[in-house]
Design an enzyme around this catalytic site. Structure first.
Site, short mmCIF file in Angstrom:
data_model
loop_
_atom_site.label_atom_id
_atom_site.label_comp_id
_atom_site.label_asym_id
_atom_site.label_seq_id
_atom_site.Cartn_x
_atom_site.Cartn_y
_atom_site.Cartn_z
CG LEU A 161 -18.76 -1.48 3.53
CD1 LEU A 161 -18.74 0.04 4.07
CD2 LEU A 161 -20.23 -1.69 3.99
CE1 TYR A 193 -3.16 -3.21 0.39
CE2 TYR A 193 -3.08 -2.57 2.70
CZ TYR A 193 -3.54 -3.24 1.76
OH TYR A 193 -4.45 -4.39 1.82
CG PHE A 231 -21.88 -1.23 -5.30
CD1 PHE A 231 -22.06 -0.39 -6.61
CD2 PHE A 231 -22.96 -2.14 -5.26
CE1 PHE A 231 -23.12 -0.62 -7.40
CE2 PHE A 231 -23.99 -2.47 -5.84
CZ PHE A 231 -24.03 -1.54 -6.93
CG PHE A 232 -23.21 -2.85 -0.70
CD1 PHE A 232 -24.64 -3.09 -1.28
CD2 PHE A 232 -22.34 -3.80 -0.81
CE1 PHE A 232 -24.68 -4.49 -2.09
CE2 PHE A 232 -22.39 -4.89 -1.51
CZ PHE A 232 -23.69 -5.10 -2.23
#
Length: 341
Positions: free
Chosen positions: A208, A60, A212-213
């Site tokens: 999630l 990352y 998107f949710f």
């Protein structure tokens, strides 16, 4: 008073907050890195609220997310958290390569310890499985790192059931990290039952649906330059039109329930069992608070059945990743016998 309960993750002794914090998006992949001071404030806020299970990786940034966590853990914070990081994806600026070579495992661990400025990593995952050498070879080095006190517990990410079994026979696996959400349910067939049989904890990333949710197809309008979600198959226009139906149905159930669609989606993951710890990521305190709120959403068996009926295999179009990114589907390694001969 902490608002987030504690759970045992796996059967090896690790205890974590029932919800973790995925830190990737603070530094990488979801647009430009966010300001360090803001993210350190967010991490401290999470820890104060009882979200103490922090998830990062050396890829990352690369590396910058671990450095950020190192800064955030100063001043007595380290003792309050369970720190998880990962190795296994080498990146030289041009080429990504999955590597599980013992010398690399050791070098990666030493480098992560330095960046995080800690003496020991609580949970150290192999981020992706190197299919060029037997998993037993990689696990042998991880076992040594545990014996030396550099890591406490071992995990795997995106590993198949058979790879998990072979790894676990060398040294106990504490947790498997995998993508699990209302729109990613393929792990339920084989991997989840294997984890439960072996007493391995389950860490659900992207619970999630990569955001998107939270807002459905509208999220595409808010994505910043360099956000890799723009290129994922599920977010392409030809699939998004179909996938928005799932979001709309989740939204309807959430409205009746008096919670947000993201809280409902997250609550569904929490209801999979006490051995499942989702690690939603965020860069905003209000989203963190909303995610913590999902722990208070109680779903009846009927509501769970409703959600599962709308989130069946054919309710989602598009694969999780684009070409060239390895997953548990291509994580089989050569047998150890072939390696020795």
């Amino acid at each position: 008073m902490a608002r987030v309960p504690r759970v045992k993750l796996g059967s090896q002794g690790l205890e974590v907050s029932a919800q973790g914090l995925g830190c990737m998006g603070m530094s990488a992949f979801y647009g430009p890195p966010k300001p360090d001071d803001d993210m350190i404030h967010l991490i401290h806020h999470a820890v104060d609220a009882g979200v103490t299970f922090l998830d990062t990786s050396d890829i990352y940034g690369p590396k910058t997310n671990e450095i950020l966590l190192g800064k955030a853990l100063k001043g007595g914070i380290r003792e309050k958290v369970e720190l998880a990081t990962k190795f296994g994806i080498k990146y030289d600026g041009n080429v990504r390569e999955v590597c599980g070579d013992p010398a690399y495992v050791r070098a990666a661990c030493e480098a992560s310890l330095q960046r995080l400025e800690v003496d020991c990593i609580d949970l150290y995952y192999q981020h992706r499985i190197d299919t060029r050498l037997p998993i037993e070879i990689t696990m042998g080095e991880l076992k040594k790192l545990v014996e030396e006190g550099k890591i406490k517990y071992v995990g795997l990410s995106e590993a198949s059931a058979s790879t998990i079994r072979r790894a676990h026979a060398v040294h106990p696996i504490t947790a498997i990290q995998l993508e699990w959400s209302l729109w990613t349910r393929d792990v339920e067939d084989d991997i989840i039952p294997t984890c439960r049989e072996l007493g391995i904890g389950i860490v659900a990333y992207s619970p999630l649906g990569r955001g998107f949710f939270s807002s459905g197809p509208k999220m595409m309008e808010k994505l910043e330059e360099g956000d890799f979600r723009k290129y994922l198959p599920r977010f392409q226009p030809e699939n998004l039109d179909h996938n928005k139906i799932l979001f709309e149905r989740v939204n309807e159930i959430a409205a009746k329930k008096g919670c947000t669609p993201s809280q409902l989606a997250l609550a569904w993951v929490h209801h999979q069992g006490n051995d499942v710890v989702p690690i939603p990521g965020t860069t905003k305190i209000e989203n963190l608070e909303q995610n913590i709120g999902a722990l208070s959403v109680r779903l009846t068996p009927e509501e769970m059945a409703d959600l599962e009926s709308i989130a069946s295999a054919d309710s989602v179009k598009g694969s999780r990743y684009g070409a060239g990114i390895s997953t548990y589907l291509d994580s089989e390694t050569p047998p150890l016998s072939s390696w020795k001969s």
